[in-house]
Design a protein around this motif. Structure first.
Motif, mmCIF file in Angstrom:
data_model
loop_
_atom_site.group_PDB
_atom_site.id
_atom_site.type_symbol
_atom_site.label_atom_id
_atom_site.label_comp_id
_atom_site.label_asym_id
_atom_site.label_seq_id
_atom_site.Cartn_x
_atom_site.Cartn_y
_atom_site.Cartn_z
ATOM 1 N N ALA A 64 1.032 -1.161 -0.358
ATOM 2 C CA ALA A 64 -0.031 -0.238 -0.174
ATOM 3 C C ALA A 64 1.256 1.350 -0.306
ATOM 4 O O ALA A 64 2.408 1.575 0.789
ATOM 5 N N THR A 65 0.259 2.792 -0.640
ATOM 6 C CA THR A 65 0.736 3.522 -0.499
ATOM 7 C C THR A 65 -0.103 4.484 0.935
ATOM 8 O O THR A 65 -1.302 4.861 0.698
ATOM 9 N N LEU A 66 0.793 5.152 1.864
ATOM 10 C CA LEU A 66 0.090 5.900 2.596
ATOM 11 C C LEU A 66 0.204 7.428 1.626
ATOM 12 O O LEU A 66 0.673 8.005 0.847
ATOM 13 N N ILE A 67 -0.725 8.515 2.449
ATOM 14 C CA ILE A 67 -1.805 9.669 2.078
ATOM 15 C C ILE A 67 -1.410 10.193 3.221
ATOM 16 O O ILE A 67 -0.597 10.843 2.288
ATOM 17 N N SER A 68 -1.747 10.273 4.013
ATOM 18 C CA SER A 68 -2.312 11.237 4.975
ATOM 19 C C SER A 68 -1.903 10.396 6.746
ATOM 20 O O SER A 68 -2.921 9.352 6.573
ATOM 21 N N LYS A 69 -1.610 11.153 7.631
ATOM 22 C CA LYS A 69 -1.719 10.670 9.190
ATOM 23 C C LYS A 69 -3.659 11.715 9.562
ATOM 24 O O LYS A 69 -3.417 11.746 8.990
ATOM 25 N N VAL A 70 -3.664 10.411 10.174
ATOM 26 C CA VAL A 70 -4.969 10.183 10.741
ATOM 27 C C VAL A 70 -5.014 10.409 12.613
ATOM 28 O O VAL A 70 -4.145 9.018 12.447
ATOM 29 N N THR A 71 -5.599 10.697 13.619
ATOM 30 C CA THR A 71 -5.575 10.341 14.525
ATOM 31 C C THR A 71 -7.195 10.122 15.404
ATOM 32 O O THR A 71 -8.262 10.684 14.658
ATOM 33 N N PRO A 72 -7.294 8.576 15.472
ATOM 34 C CA PRO A 72 -8.579 8.280 16.050
ATOM 35 C C PRO A 72 -8.889 9.154 17.616
ATOM 36 O O PRO A 72 -8.368 9.211 18.535
ATOM 37 N N LYS A 73 -10.316 9.002 17.250
ATOM 38 C CA LYS A 73 -11.215 9.717 18.264
ATOM 39 C C LYS A 73 -11.106 8.716 19.317
ATOM 40 O O LYS A 73 -11.397 8.594 20.365
ATOM 41 N N THR A 74 -11.671 7.322 18.998
ATOM 42 C CA THR A 74 -11.585 5.883 19.624
ATOM 43 C C THR A 74 -11.060 5.011 19.338
ATOM 44 O O THR A 74 -11.387 4.826 17.954
ATOM 45 N N ILE A 75 -10.706 4.159 20.442
ATOM 46 C CA ILE A 75 -10.707 2.486 19.877
ATOM 47 C C ILE A 75 -10.857 1.769 20.961
ATOM 48 O O ILE A 75 -11.067 1.858 22.325
ATOM 49 N N GLU A 76 -11.738 0.754 19.805
ATOM 50 C CA GLU A 76 -12.243 -0.587 21.241
ATOM 51 C C GLU A 76 -11.502 -1.409 20.791
ATOM 52 O O GLU A 76 -11.692 -2.002 19.015
ATOM 53 N N LEU A 77 -11.572 -2.914 21.974
ATOM 54 C CA LEU A 77 -10.525 -4.026 21.379
ATOM 55 C C LEU A 77 -11.970 -4.661 22.076
ATOM 56 O O LEU A 77 -11.973 -5.070 22.713
ATOM 57 N N MET A 78 -12.457 -6.094 20.661
ATOM 58 C CA MET A 78 -13.396 -6.647 21.913
ATOM 59 C C MET A 78 -13.980 -8.547 21.221
ATOM 60 O O MET A 78 -13.043 -8.060 19.950
ATOM 61 N N SER A 79 -13.767 -9.403 21.807
ATOM 62 C CA SER A 79 -13.582 -10.618 21.333
ATOM 63 C C SER A 79 -14.607 -10.255 20.741
ATOM 64 O O SER A 79 -15.513 -10.301 20.155
ATOM 65 N N THR A 80 -14.240 -11.666 19.628
ATOM 66 C CA THR A 80 -15.447 -12.086 18.350
ATOM 67 C C THR A 80 -15.794 -13.672 18.277
ATOM 68 O O THR A 80 -16.558 -13.940 17.885
ATOM 69 N N ALA A 81 -15.427 -14.476 19.605
ATOM 70 C CA ALA A 81 -15.295 -15.967 19.771
ATOM 71 C C ALA A 81 -15.499 -16.203 21.088
ATOM 72 O O ALA A 81 -14.792 -15.356 21.996
ATOM 73 N N ASN A 82 -16.748 -16.951 21.623
ATOM 74 C CA ASN A 82 -16.593 -17.220 23.399
ATOM 75 C C ASN A 82 -15.045 -17.488 23.221
ATOM 76 O O ASN A 82 -14.682 -17.954 24.577
ATOM 77 N N ASP A 83 -14.362 -19.039 23.183
ATOM 78 C CA ASP A 83 -13.212 -18.708 23.955
ATOM 79 C C ASP A 83 -11.848 -17.716 23.283
ATOM 80 O O ASP A 83 -10.545 -18.107 23.787
ATOM 81 N N ASN A 84 -12.527 -16.656 23.623
ATOM 82 C CA ASN A 84 -11.213 -15.260 22.753
ATOM 83 C C ASN A 84 -10.696 -15.517 22.341
ATOM 84 O O ASN A 84 -9.081 -15.217 22.357
#
Length: 283
Positions: free
Chosen positions: A53-73
């Motif tokens: 990939a080619t990078l275009i411009s920097k961005v800054t996140p407002k929120t970040i969430e990391l959550m499980s999508t499987a019962n066994d994590n």
């Protein structure tokens, strides 16, 4: 014995070790490319795939969430919200290694991107980004499922063959049982069936769904709920014979019967697969 002068000289000669702090995470938007160019990177995606990939411009996140999508994590989703920006891929650099979003989009207020991650990568990103890793815990204790499959049916293709699934909360806490989400089409594809006649497989009709509105039916201790579908939406049962039916319902439970309203609250879900069997004499 070392003199004062030789001791100082020895100290000066010792190598100086400088430990550098890990580079801060960097967020960019960019576009995939097939040929080398300026600002080109190689990024990882879920499953070990690599993308140039080619990078275009920097961005800054407002929120970040990391959550499980499987019962066994074992698998996780990282959901990131940005100020509204160009609708394209999002990349994040962690200690010099790049990761590419699996999906991206926007609404009237912001842009979003999601990353699908295995457990080891999710743990690594949670530490680097200083965010909580939301893991699932079991919440289906006490759920009982009962299937009702009719013993007989006619060869009349216009006569429905009702298959019923009844769920009852025999536990001590309130649960939410998901209904809908896969019924935008000719049938509810949370249900699936395997059908055979006199020992030979019967073809299952191709009927994809396009999602659909869903909700969580609140089941307090002792409450129950019943769903009914027509088996003929899955298979032709117009030929006389003995049919063996294997039924399954793929669903979710929600803690306290509450539908998640944020990405982080999706840790309060629990996948369930409810199976049943029966035989139908068609004549």
């Amino acid at each position: 014995m070392l003199s004062r002068r030789s001791f100082v000289a020895a100290l000066v000669a010792l190598p100086v070790v400088v430990s550098s702090a890990p580079a801060a995470p960097a967020w960019w938007i960019g576009e995939t490319v097939s040929k080398a160019g300026p600002r080109e990177i190689t990024a990882k995606r879920f499953g070990g795939r690599t993308i140039k990939a080619t990078l275009i411009s920097k961005v800054t996140p407002k929120t970040i969430e990391l959550m499980s999508t499987a019962n066994d994590n074992s698998t996780f989703t990282m959901w990131v919200v940005f100020p509204k920006q160009k609708n394209t891929h999002v990349f994040v650099s962690i200690d010099g290694e790049w990761f590419m979003s699996d999906s991206y989009g926007h609404d009237d207020t912001a842009s979003q991107a999601s990353f699908q991650l295995d457990r080891a990568t999710a743990q690594r990103l949670a530490k680097a980004l200083n965010v909580t890793l939301h893991e699932r815990s079991k919440i289906d204790a006490g759920l009982r499922a009962t299937w009702a499959i009719p013993a007989r049916a006619s060869t009349d293709a216009t006569a429905a063959i009702p298959v019923k699934l009844r769920v009852k909360n025999e536990g001590k806490t309130t649960l939410g049982f998901v209904i809908g989400g896969r019924q935008r089409g000719p049938r509810d594809n949370r249900f699936s069936f395997t059908v055979s006649r006199n020992g030979k497989p019967v073809p299952i009709k191709d009927a994809p769904d396009f999602g659909g509105i869903s909700y969580y039916k609140k089941l307090a201790p002792g409450d129950e709920h019943e769903l009914t579908v027509d088996l003929r939406s899955w298979a032709e049962l117009g030929t006389p014979g003995m049919y063996q039916i294997d039924a399954k319902y793929e669903g979710e439970l929600a803690k306290d019967g509450v539908m998640p309203s944020t990405a982080a609250e999706r840790k309060n879900l629990w996948d369930v697969s409810l199976a049943g069997q029966g035989g139908i004499l068609v004549q």
